[in-house]
Design an enzyme around this catalytic site. Structure first.
Site, PDB file in Angstrom:
ATOM      1  N   GLU A 168       0.797  -1.245   0.000  1.00  0.00           N
ATOM      2  CA  GLU A 168       0.000   0.000   0.000  1.00  0.00           C
ATOM      3  C   GLU A 168       0.822   1.283   0.000  1.00  0.00           C
ATOM      4  O   GLU A 168       0.562   2.199   0.785  1.00  0.00           O
ATOM      5  CB  GLU A 168      -0.963  -0.029   1.194  1.00  0.00           C
ATOM      6  CG  GLU A 168      -1.882  -1.244   1.156  1.00  0.00           C
ATOM      7  CD  GLU A 168      -2.791  -1.376   2.369  1.00  0.00           C
ATOM      8  OE1 GLU A 168      -2.800  -0.479   3.220  1.00  0.00           O
ATOM      9  OE2 GLU A 168      -3.487  -2.405   2.462  1.00  0.00           O
ATOM     10  N   GLU A 273      -6.092 -10.797  -1.418  1.00  0.00           N
ATOM     11  CA  GLU A 273      -6.941 -10.627  -0.221  1.00  0.00           C
ATOM     12  C   GLU A 273      -8.415 -10.598  -0.630  1.00  0.00           C
ATOM     13  O   GLU A 273      -9.158  -9.685  -0.280  1.00  0.00           O
ATOM     14  CB  GLU A 273      -6.566  -9.326   0.507  1.00  0.00           C
ATOM     15  CG  GLU A 273      -5.093  -9.229   0.863  1.00  0.00           C
ATOM     16  CD  GLU A 273      -4.714  -7.964   1.626  1.00  0.00           C
ATOM     17  OE1 GLU A 273      -5.608  -7.271   2.141  1.00  0.00           O
ATOM     18  OE2 GLU A 273      -3.512  -7.674   1.703  1.00  0.00           O
TER      19      GLU A 273
HETATM   20  O1  G3I Z   1      -6.822  -9.601  18.652  1.00  0.00           O
HETATM   21  C1  G3I Z   1      -7.364  -8.377  19.182  1.00  0.00           C
HETATM   22  C2  G3I Z   1      -8.356  -8.663  20.282  1.00  0.00           C
HETATM   23  O2  G3I Z   1      -7.688  -9.275  21.359  1.00  0.00           O
HETATM   24  C3  G3I Z   1      -9.029  -7.355  20.705  1.00  0.00           C
HETATM   25  O3  G3I Z   1     -10.010  -7.625  21.644  1.00  0.00           O
HETATM   26  C4  G3I Z   1      -9.656  -6.657  19.523  1.00  0.00           C
HETATM   27  C5  G3I Z   1     -10.231  -5.288  19.907  1.00  0.00           C
HETATM   28  O4  G3I Z   1     -10.330  -4.419  18.828  1.00  0.00           O
HETATM   29  O5  G3I Z   1      -8.654  -6.436  18.528  1.00  0.00           O
HETATM   30  C6  G3I Z   1      -8.075  -7.649  18.050  1.00  0.00           C
HETATM   31  O6  G3I Z   1      -7.097  -7.313  17.096  1.00  0.00           O
HETATM   32  C7  G3I Z   1      -7.590  -6.896  15.832  1.00  0.00           C
HETATM   33  C8  G3I Z   1      -6.994  -7.820  14.772  1.00  0.00           C
HETATM   34  O7  G3I Z   1      -7.358  -7.364  13.500  1.00  0.00           O
HETATM   35  C9  G3I Z   1      -7.460  -9.279  14.924  1.00  0.00           C
HETATM   36  O8  G3I Z   1      -8.834  -9.353  14.729  1.00  0.00           O
HETATM   37  C10 G3I Z   1      -7.116  -5.468  15.594  1.00  0.00           C
HETATM   38  O9  G3I Z   1      -7.767  -4.601  16.506  1.00  0.00           O
HETATM   39  C11 G3I Z   1      -7.441  -5.055  14.186  1.00  0.00           C
HETATM   40  O10 G3I Z   1      -6.849  -3.803  13.913  1.00  0.00           O
HETATM   41  C12 G3I Z   1      -6.869  -6.072  13.214  1.00  0.00           C
HETATM   42  O11 G3I Z   1      -7.300  -5.728  11.911  1.00  0.00           O
HETATM   43  C13 G3I Z   1      -6.570  -6.275  10.848  1.00  0.00           C
HETATM   44  C14 G3I Z   1      -6.244  -5.145   9.896  1.00  0.00           C
HETATM   45  O12 G3I Z   1      -5.598  -5.673   8.752  1.00  0.00           O
HETATM   46  C15 G3I Z   1      -5.339  -4.111  10.533  1.00  0.00           C
HETATM   47  O13 G3I Z   1      -5.022  -3.132   9.651  1.00  0.00           O
HETATM   48  C16 G3I Z   1      -7.417  -7.333  10.168  1.00  0.00           C
HETATM   49  O14 G3I Z   1      -7.565  -8.477  11.013  1.00  0.00           O
HETATM   50  C17 G3I Z   1      -6.769  -7.763   8.860  1.00  0.00           C
HETATM   51  O15 G3I Z   1      -7.663  -8.550   8.145  1.00  0.00           O
HETATM   52  C18 G3I Z   1      -6.442  -6.536   8.021  1.00  0.00           C
HETATM   53  O16 G3I Z   1      -5.779  -6.961   6.851  1.00  0.00           O
HETATM   54  C19 G3I Z   1      -5.404  -5.928   5.939  1.00  0.00           C
HETATM   55  C20 G3I Z   1      -4.173  -6.411   5.224  1.00  0.00           C
HETATM   56  O17 G3I Z   1      -3.156  -6.710   6.148  1.00  0.00           O
HETATM   57  C21 G3I Z   1      -3.671  -5.365   4.230  1.00  0.00           C
HETATM   58  N1  G3I Z   1      -4.733  -5.014   3.305  1.00  0.00           N
HETATM   59  C22 G3I Z   1      -5.958  -4.592   3.910  1.00  0.00           C
HETATM   60  C23 G3I Z   1      -6.478  -5.650   4.887  1.00  0.00           C
HETATM   61  C24 G3I Z   1      -7.779  -5.242   5.478  1.00  0.00           C
HETATM   62  O18 G3I Z   1      -7.641  -4.083   6.261  1.00  0.00           O
END
Ligand code: G3I
Length: 384
Positions: A168, A273
Protein backbone atom coordinates in the site's frame (compact mmCIF):
# COMPACT_ATOMS: atom_id res chain seq x y z
CA UNK A 1 -30.41 -14.23 -34.11
CA UNK A 2 -29.91 -14.30 -30.35
CA UNK A 3 -28.90 -10.93 -28.94
CA UNK A 4 -26.00 -10.47 -26.51
CA UNK A 5 -28.56 -10.03 -23.72
CA UNK A 6 -30.14 -13.37 -24.68
CA UNK A 7 -26.76 -15.09 -24.54
CA UNK A 8 -25.99 -13.52 -21.20
CA UNK A 9 -29.32 -14.56 -19.69
CA UNK A 10 -29.06 -18.09 -21.12
CA UNK A 11 -25.56 -18.35 -19.65
CA UNK A 12 -26.84 -17.08 -16.31
CA UNK A 13 -29.72 -19.58 -16.37
CA UNK A 14 -27.29 -22.41 -17.09
CA UNK A 15 -25.02 -21.25 -14.30
CA UNK A 16 -27.88 -20.99 -11.79
CA UNK A 17 -29.03 -24.49 -12.85
CA UNK A 18 -25.51 -25.88 -12.47
CA UNK A 19 -25.08 -24.21 -9.11
CA UNK A 20 -28.44 -25.54 -7.91
CA UNK A 21 -27.67 -29.07 -9.15
CA UNK A 22 -24.26 -28.93 -7.55
CA UNK A 23 -25.76 -27.84 -4.23
CA UNK A 24 -28.37 -30.61 -4.41
CA UNK A 25 -25.96 -33.34 -5.46
CA UNK A 26 -23.16 -32.36 -3.12
CA UNK A 27 -25.28 -31.77 -0.05
CA UNK A 28 -24.66 -29.17 2.58
CA UNK A 29 -21.84 -30.59 4.64
CA UNK A 30 -18.49 -28.95 4.03
CA UNK A 31 -16.75 -32.11 5.16
CA UNK A 32 -18.58 -34.15 2.50
CA UNK A 33 -16.04 -36.30 0.70
CA UNK A 34 -17.95 -35.67 -2.53
CA UNK A 35 -17.40 -31.93 -2.35
CA UNK A 36 -14.90 -30.90 -5.02
CA UNK A 37 -11.74 -29.17 -3.87
CA UNK A 38 -11.23 -25.62 -5.11
CA UNK A 39 -7.48 -26.11 -5.10
CA UNK A 40 -7.80 -29.19 -7.31
CA UNK A 41 -10.38 -27.61 -9.58
CA UNK A 42 -8.17 -24.57 -10.27
CA UNK A 43 -4.86 -26.44 -10.36
CA UNK A 44 -4.48 -25.84 -14.10
CA UNK A 45 -5.19 -22.11 -13.61
CA UNK A 46 -3.74 -20.76 -10.36
CA UNK A 47 -3.15 -21.50 -6.68
CA UNK A 48 -6.01 -21.06 -4.23
CA UNK A 49 -5.08 -19.58 -0.87
CA UNK A 50 -6.58 -18.33 2.38
CA UNK A 51 -5.42 -15.88 5.00
CA UNK A 52 -5.22 -17.61 8.37
CA UNK A 53 -5.88 -16.18 11.79
CA UNK A 54 -4.25 -17.52 14.94
CA UNK A 55 -7.05 -20.00 15.73
CA UNK A 56 -6.63 -21.52 12.30
CA UNK A 57 -2.85 -21.69 12.12
CA UNK A 58 -2.73 -23.28 15.57
CA UNK A 59 -5.51 -25.69 14.56
CA UNK A 60 -7.86 -24.58 17.39
CA UNK A 61 -10.60 -23.93 14.83
CA UNK A 62 -10.74 -27.49 13.48
CA UNK A 63 -13.65 -26.88 11.12
CA UNK A 64 -11.93 -23.94 9.47
CA UNK A 65 -8.72 -25.96 9.21
CA UNK A 66 -10.66 -28.75 7.46
CA UNK A 67 -11.81 -26.22 4.85
CA UNK A 68 -8.28 -24.90 4.36
CA UNK A 69 -6.83 -28.39 3.98
CA UNK A 70 -9.47 -29.41 1.50
CA UNK A 71 -9.56 -26.31 -0.67
CA UNK A 72 -6.27 -24.44 -0.41
CA UNK A 73 -2.75 -25.01 -1.61
CA UNK A 74 -1.45 -21.69 -0.32
CA UNK A 75 -1.69 -19.81 2.98
CA UNK A 76 -1.01 -16.23 4.09
CA UNK A 77 -0.82 -14.95 7.67
CA UNK A 78 -3.61 -12.41 8.13
CA UNK A 79 -1.77 -10.49 10.86
CA UNK A 80 1.06 -12.26 12.65
CA UNK A 81 3.90 -11.33 10.31
CA UNK A 82 3.14 -7.61 10.42
CA UNK A 83 5.81 -5.45 12.01
CA UNK A 84 3.73 -4.61 15.08
CA UNK A 85 3.38 -8.29 15.94
CA UNK A 86 6.69 -9.74 14.86
CA UNK A 87 8.94 -6.83 15.89
CA UNK A 88 7.07 -5.09 18.71
CA UNK A 89 10.07 -3.38 20.35
CA UNK A 90 13.39 -2.14 18.96
CA UNK A 91 15.38 -5.11 20.20
CA UNK A 92 12.65 -7.68 20.51
CA UNK A 93 11.17 -9.94 17.90
CA UNK A 94 8.24 -12.26 18.59
CA UNK A 95 8.25 -15.18 16.22
CA UNK A 96 5.96 -17.48 18.12
CA UNK A 97 2.83 -17.08 16.02
CA UNK A 98 4.70 -16.64 12.74
CA UNK A 99 6.66 -19.83 13.38
CA UNK A 100 3.37 -21.64 13.94
CA UNK A 101 2.00 -20.26 10.71
CA UNK A 102 5.02 -21.30 8.62
CA UNK A 103 5.06 -24.75 10.24
CA UNK A 104 1.36 -25.16 9.41
CA UNK A 105 1.94 -24.37 5.74
CA UNK A 106 4.96 -26.64 5.50
CA UNK A 107 3.26 -29.51 7.26
CA UNK A 108 0.49 -29.42 4.70
CA UNK A 109 2.74 -28.85 1.68
CA UNK A 110 1.30 -25.44 0.95
CA UNK A 111 2.80 -22.41 -0.71
CA UNK A 112 3.59 -20.14 2.25
CA UNK A 113 3.16 -16.43 1.49
CA UNK A 114 4.62 -13.73 3.74
CA UNK A 115 2.55 -10.62 4.54
CA UNK A 116 3.50 -7.72 4.91
CA UNK A 117 7.16 -6.75 5.35
CA UNK A 118 7.12 -3.00 4.78
CA UNK A 119 3.86 -1.17 5.40
CA UNK A 120 2.94 2.17 6.95
CA UNK A 121 0.17 0.57 9.01
CA UNK A 122 0.37 -1.90 11.91
CA UNK A 123 3.87 -0.72 12.65
CA UNK A 124 4.86 0.62 16.08
CA UNK A 125 5.48 4.35 16.47
CA UNK A 126 9.04 3.78 17.77
CA UNK A 127 10.10 2.48 14.39
CA UNK A 128 10.41 5.91 12.85
CA UNK A 129 11.92 7.92 15.71
CA UNK A 130 15.06 8.11 17.81
CA UNK A 131 15.21 7.96 21.60
CA UNK A 132 14.23 11.63 21.83
CA UNK A 133 11.20 11.03 19.67
CA UNK A 134 12.72 12.82 16.68
CA UNK A 135 12.04 11.46 13.20
CA UNK A 136 14.97 9.34 12.01
CA UNK A 137 17.05 10.39 9.04
CA UNK A 138 17.45 8.34 5.88
CA UNK A 139 20.52 6.33 6.87
CA UNK A 140 19.25 5.35 10.30
CA UNK A 141 15.86 4.40 8.89
CA UNK A 142 17.40 2.35 6.09
CA UNK A 143 19.49 0.55 8.65
CA UNK A 144 16.34 -0.23 10.63
CA UNK A 145 14.57 -1.46 7.52
CA UNK A 146 17.52 -3.63 6.52
CA UNK A 147 17.81 -5.12 9.99
CA UNK A 148 14.09 -5.95 10.08
CA UNK A 149 14.19 -7.58 6.65
CA UNK A 150 17.37 -9.51 7.41
CA UNK A 151 15.89 -10.84 10.63
CA UNK A 152 12.41 -11.73 9.40
CA UNK A 153 13.16 -12.86 5.84
CA UNK A 154 16.36 -14.51 7.05
CA UNK A 155 14.49 -16.56 9.64
CA UNK A 156 12.13 -18.01 7.03
CA UNK A 157 14.57 -18.18 4.13
CA UNK A 158 13.62 -20.97 1.74
CA UNK A 159 10.40 -21.62 3.68
CA UNK A 160 8.31 -18.51 2.95
CA UNK A 161 8.09 -18.76 -0.81
CA UNK A 162 6.98 -15.22 -1.59
CA UNK A 163 6.80 -11.90 0.26
CA UNK A 164 4.50 -8.91 0.04
CA UNK A 165 7.66 -6.81 0.23
CA UNK A 166 5.88 -3.46 0.19
CA UNK A 167 2.23 -2.95 0.99
CA UNK A 168 0.00 0.00 0.00
CA UNK A 169 2.62 2.59 -0.97
CA UNK A 170 0.37 4.28 -3.56
CA UNK A 171 -2.60 6.61 -3.24
CA UNK A 172 -5.83 6.08 -5.16
CA UNK A 173 -4.94 9.14 -7.24
CA UNK A 174 -1.71 7.51 -8.39
CA UNK A 175 0.79 9.33 -6.18
CA UNK A 176 3.19 7.95 -3.63
CA UNK A 177 1.55 7.87 -0.20
CA UNK A 178 3.33 10.41 2.00
CA UNK A 179 3.89 7.87 4.74
CA UNK A 180 6.57 7.92 7.41
CA UNK A 181 8.59 5.68 5.11
CA UNK A 182 8.70 8.44 2.49
CA UNK A 183 9.31 11.10 5.12
CA UNK A 184 12.29 9.27 6.60
CA UNK A 185 13.88 7.26 3.79
CA UNK A 186 12.57 9.10 0.76
CA UNK A 187 10.75 8.00 -2.37
CA UNK A 188 13.10 5.10 -3.08
CA UNK A 189 12.07 3.24 0.07
CA UNK A 190 10.16 0.76 -2.13
CA UNK A 191 13.26 0.02 -4.19
CA UNK A 192 15.37 -0.37 -1.05
CA UNK A 193 12.91 -2.88 0.43
CA UNK A 194 13.03 -4.98 -2.74
CA UNK A 195 16.81 -4.75 -2.87
CA UNK A 196 17.28 -5.92 0.74
CA UNK A 197 14.70 -8.71 0.51
CA UNK A 198 16.28 -10.08 -2.62
CA UNK A 199 19.70 -10.00 -0.99
CA UNK A 200 18.47 -12.00 1.99
CA UNK A 201 16.44 -14.59 0.07
CA UNK A 202 17.08 -14.57 -3.69
CA UNK A 203 14.89 -17.65 -4.00
CA UNK A 204 11.73 -15.99 -2.65
CA UNK A 205 9.21 -14.37 -4.96
CA UNK A 206 8.89 -10.62 -4.41
CA UNK A 207 5.58 -8.78 -4.62
CA UNK A 208 4.17 -5.26 -4.50
CA UNK A 209 0.71 -5.45 -2.87
CA UNK A 210 -2.06 -2.83 -2.85
CA UNK A 211 -5.83 -2.28 -2.99
CA UNK A 212 -7.91 -0.54 -5.69
CA UNK A 213 -5.29 -1.23 -8.35
CA UNK A 214 -8.15 -1.60 -10.80
CA UNK A 215 -8.62 2.19 -10.68
CA UNK A 216 -6.88 3.52 -13.80
CA UNK A 217 -4.76 6.17 -12.02
CA UNK A 218 -3.56 3.71 -9.40
CA UNK A 219 -3.04 0.97 -12.01
CA UNK A 220 -0.84 3.31 -14.05
CA UNK A 221 1.13 4.21 -10.94
CA UNK A 222 1.70 0.52 -10.18
CA UNK A 223 2.90 -0.02 -13.74
CA UNK A 224 5.38 2.85 -13.30
CA UNK A 225 6.48 1.41 -9.98
CA UNK A 226 7.25 -1.95 -11.61
CA UNK A 227 9.09 -0.23 -14.46
CA UNK A 228 11.10 1.83 -11.96
CA UNK A 229 12.15 -1.27 -10.03
CA UNK A 230 13.16 -3.00 -13.23
CA UNK A 231 15.05 0.07 -14.46
CA UNK A 232 17.07 -0.08 -11.22
CA UNK A 233 17.95 -3.69 -12.00
CA UNK A 234 15.70 -5.02 -9.24
CA UNK A 235 13.48 -8.07 -9.38
CA UNK A 236 9.72 -8.03 -8.88
CA UNK A 237 7.80 -11.21 -9.58
CA UNK A 238 4.19 -10.15 -9.13
CA UNK A 239 1.81 -7.36 -8.29
CA UNK A 240 -0.84 -8.29 -5.75
CA UNK A 241 -4.24 -6.69 -6.19
CA UNK A 242 -5.85 -7.18 -2.81
CA UNK A 243 -9.35 -7.82 -4.10
CA UNK A 244 -11.44 -6.26 -1.34
CA UNK A 245 -14.27 -5.93 -3.80
CA UNK A 246 -17.93 -4.99 -3.73
CA UNK A 247 -21.04 -5.32 -5.79
CA UNK A 248 -20.17 -2.50 -8.17
CA UNK A 249 -16.39 -2.41 -8.09
CA UNK A 250 -14.22 -3.19 -9.85
CA UNK A 251 -15.81 -3.01 -13.27
CA UNK A 252 -15.07 -6.00 -15.48
CA UNK A 253 -13.21 -3.72 -17.87
CA UNK A 254 -11.00 -2.18 -15.18
CA UNK A 255 -10.05 -5.56 -13.75
CA UNK A 256 -9.33 -6.84 -17.22
CA UNK A 257 -7.19 -3.79 -18.03
CA UNK A 258 -5.22 -4.06 -14.80
CA UNK A 259 -4.30 -7.72 -15.34
CA UNK A 260 -3.38 -7.07 -18.97
CA UNK A 261 -1.25 -4.04 -18.09
CA UNK A 262 0.74 -5.96 -15.47
CA UNK A 263 0.99 -9.02 -17.70
CA UNK A 264 2.53 -6.91 -20.47
CA UNK A 265 5.39 -6.07 -18.09
CA UNK A 266 6.26 -9.75 -17.81
CA UNK A 267 5.13 -9.74 -14.19
CA UNK A 268 2.46 -12.00 -12.65
CA UNK A 269 -0.74 -10.90 -10.92
CA UNK A 270 -1.90 -12.26 -7.58
CA UNK A 271 -5.28 -11.63 -6.03
CA UNK A 272 -4.00 -11.51 -2.47
CA UNK A 273 -6.94 -10.63 -0.22
CA UNK A 274 -10.18 -11.50 -1.98
CA UNK A 275 -13.56 -10.90 -0.39
CA UNK A 276 -16.81 -9.34 -1.51
CA UNK A 277 -18.60 -6.74 0.56
CA UNK A 278 -22.37 -6.77 0.18
CA UNK A 279 -23.12 -4.46 3.13
CA UNK A 280 -23.81 -0.74 2.71
CA UNK A 281 -20.74 1.50 2.61
CA UNK A 282 -20.37 3.05 6.04
CA UNK A 283 -17.31 5.27 5.83
CA UNK A 284 -19.01 8.01 7.84
CA UNK A 285 -19.21 5.64 10.81
CA UNK A 286 -15.64 4.35 10.66
CA UNK A 287 -14.74 2.90 14.07
CA UNK A 288 -18.27 3.02 15.44
CA UNK A 289 -19.80 -0.02 17.12
CA UNK A 290 -23.13 -1.04 15.62
CA UNK A 291 -24.39 -2.14 19.04
CA UNK A 292 -23.99 1.35 20.37
CA UNK A 293 -25.92 2.96 17.56
CA UNK A 294 -29.34 1.40 17.80
CA UNK A 295 -30.87 3.94 15.43
CA UNK A 296 -28.46 2.93 12.67
CA UNK A 297 -28.53 -0.79 13.22
CA UNK A 298 -31.04 -1.62 10.53
CA UNK A 299 -29.52 0.67 7.96
CA UNK A 300 -25.88 -0.33 8.44
CA UNK A 301 -26.41 -3.95 9.41
CA UNK A 302 -29.35 -4.97 7.23
CA UNK A 303 -28.92 -8.77 7.41
CA UNK A 304 -28.11 -9.62 11.05
CA UNK A 305 -29.65 -13.11 10.86
CA UNK A 306 -29.16 -14.30 7.29
CA UNK A 307 -28.65 -13.06 3.78
CA UNK A 308 -31.96 -12.94 1.87
CA UNK A 309 -32.07 -15.19 -1.21
CA UNK A 310 -32.14 -12.21 -3.55
CA UNK A 311 -28.89 -10.87 -2.10
CA UNK A 312 -27.36 -14.33 -1.99
CA UNK A 313 -27.96 -14.51 -5.71
CA UNK A 314 -26.33 -11.12 -6.29
CA UNK A 315 -23.27 -12.26 -4.35
CA UNK A 316 -23.18 -15.58 -6.19
CA UNK A 317 -23.35 -13.95 -9.62
CA UNK A 318 -20.72 -11.42 -8.66
CA UNK A 319 -18.25 -14.06 -7.50
CA UNK A 320 -18.89 -16.10 -10.64
CA UNK A 321 -18.42 -13.12 -12.95
CA UNK A 322 -15.17 -11.96 -11.35
CA UNK A 323 -13.70 -15.45 -11.20
CA UNK A 324 -14.52 -15.96 -14.88
CA UNK A 325 -12.31 -12.94 -15.61
CA UNK A 326 -9.49 -14.34 -13.46
CA UNK A 327 -9.70 -17.69 -15.22
CA UNK A 328 -9.56 -15.96 -18.60
CA UNK A 329 -6.29 -14.40 -17.45
CA UNK A 330 -4.89 -17.59 -15.94
CA UNK A 331 -1.68 -17.19 -17.94
CA UNK A 332 -0.97 -14.06 -15.88
CA UNK A 333 -2.79 -14.76 -12.61
CA UNK A 334 -0.71 -17.04 -10.39
CA UNK A 335 -2.69 -17.20 -7.16
CA UNK A 336 -6.05 -16.18 -5.70
CA UNK A 337 -6.08 -15.89 -1.91
CA UNK A 338 -9.28 -15.33 0.08
CA UNK A 339 -8.96 -12.93 3.02
CA UNK A 340 -10.22 -15.38 5.59
CA UNK A 341 -11.86 -18.78 5.62
CA UNK A 342 -15.48 -18.26 6.68
CA UNK A 343 -17.82 -15.29 7.10
CA UNK A 344 -17.67 -15.87 10.86
CA UNK A 345 -14.16 -14.44 11.24
CA UNK A 346 -13.87 -11.99 8.34
CA UNK A 347 -12.38 -8.59 9.16
CA UNK A 348 -15.43 -7.12 7.36
CA UNK A 349 -17.59 -7.93 10.40
CA UNK A 350 -15.65 -5.17 12.15
CA UNK A 351 -14.71 -2.70 9.46
CA UNK A 352 -15.46 0.10 8.90
CA UNK A 353 -18.10 -0.42 11.60
CA UNK A 354 -17.70 -2.93 14.41
CA UNK A 355 -20.23 -5.67 15.07
CA UNK A 356 -21.86 -6.04 11.66
CA UNK A 357 -22.86 -9.35 10.09
CA UNK A 358 -20.96 -9.61 6.86
CA UNK A 359 -21.09 -12.22 4.10
CA UNK A 360 -17.92 -11.74 2.07
CA UNK A 361 -16.43 -15.23 1.68
CA UNK A 362 -17.34 -18.58 0.11
CA UNK A 363 -18.08 -20.37 3.41
CA UNK A 364 -20.80 -19.27 5.82
CA UNK A 365 -20.80 -18.93 9.61
CA UNK A 366 -21.56 -22.63 9.96
CA UNK A 367 -18.56 -23.58 7.80
CA UNK A 368 -20.84 -24.54 4.92
CA UNK A 369 -20.12 -23.70 1.28
CA UNK A 370 -22.37 -20.93 -0.04
CA UNK A 371 -23.91 -20.83 -3.51
CA UNK A 372 -21.03 -18.49 -4.42
CA UNK A 373 -18.65 -21.41 -3.77
CA UNK A 374 -20.33 -23.39 -6.54
CA UNK A 375 -20.43 -20.40 -8.89
CA UNK A 376 -16.68 -20.02 -8.41
CA UNK A 377 -16.11 -23.75 -8.84
CA UNK A 378 -18.07 -23.67 -12.05
CA UNK A 379 -15.67 -21.14 -13.60
CA UNK A 380 -12.75 -23.58 -13.22
CA UNK A 381 -14.18 -25.49 -16.14
CA UNK A 382 -14.47 -22.47 -18.41
CA UNK A 383 -12.02 -21.97 -21.25
CA UNK A 384 -8.56 -20.64 -20.48
O1 G3I B 1 -6.82 -9.60 18.65
C1 G3I B 1 -7.36 -8.38 19.18
C2 G3I B 1 -8.36 -8.66 20.28
O2 G3I B 1 -7.69 -9.28 21.36
C3 G3I B 1 -9.03 -7.35 20.70
O3 G3I B 1 -10.01 -7.62 21.64
C4 G3I B 1 -9.66 -6.66 19.52
C5 G3I B 1 -10.23 -5.29 19.91
O4 G3I B 1 -10.33 -4.42 18.83
O5 G3I B 1 -8.65 -6.44 18.53
C6 G3I B 1 -8.08 -7.65 18.05
O6 G3I B 1 -7.10 -7.31 17.10
C7 G3I B 1 -7.59 -6.90 15.83
C8 G3I B 1 -6.99 -7.82 14.77
O7 G3I B 1 -7.36 -7.36 13.50
C9 G3I B 1 -7.46 -9.28 14.92
O8 G3I B 1 -8.83 -9.35 14.73
C10 G3I B 1 -7.12 -5.47 15.59
O9 G3I B 1 -7.77 -4.60 16.51
C11 G3I B 1 -7.44 -5.05 14.19
O10 G3I B 1 -6.85 -3.80 13.91
C12 G3I B 1 -6.87 -6.07 13.21
O11 G3I B 1 -7.30 -5.73 11.91
C13 G3I B 1 -6.57 -6.27 10.85
C14 G3I B 1 -6.24 -5.15 9.90
O12 G3I B 1 -5.60 -5.67 8.75
C15 G3I B 1 -5.34 -4.11 10.53
O13 G3I B 1 -5.02 -3.13 9.65
C16 G3I B 1 -7.42 -7.33 10.17
O14 G3I B 1 -7.56 -8.48 11.01
C17 G3I B 1 -6.77 -7.76 8.86
O15 G3I B 1 -7.66 -8.55 8.14
C18 G3I B 1 -6.44 -6.54 8.02
O16 G3I B 1 -5.78 -6.96 6.85
C19 G3I B 1 -5.40 -5.93 5.94
C20 G3I B 1 -4.17 -6.41 5.22
O17 G3I B 1 -3.16 -6.71 6.15
C21 G3I B 1 -3.67 -5.36 4.23
N1 G3I B 1 -4.73 -5.01 3.31
C22 G3I B 1 -5.96 -4.59 3.91
C23 G3I B 1 -6.48 -5.65 4.89
C24 G3I B 1 -7.78 -5.24 5.48
O18 G3I B 1 -7.64 -4.08 6.26
Amino acid sequence: MPTTEHCVSVRRLLLVTCVTLAVLSVGSCSGDAEQPSLGDAFRQHFLIGAALNDDEMSSRDAKAVAIVLKHCNSVTAENVMKWVHIHPRPDAYDFEAADRFVAFGEKHNMFVAGHALIWHDQIPAWTFVDEQGKLLGRDAMLQRMRQHIETVVGRYKGRVKGWDVVNEALTDEGGLRQSLWVQTVGEDFVAKAFEYTNQVDPGAELYYNDFSLDKPAKRDAAVLLVKDLKARGLRIDAVGIQGHWGMDYPTDGDLDDFISAVGRLGVKVLVTEMDMNILPAAWDYDGADINMRAELRKELNPYPEALPDSMQKVLTDRYGDLFAILVRHAATVDRVTFWGVTDRTSWLNDWPVRGRTSYPLLFDRNYQPKPAFYAVLHTAGSAK
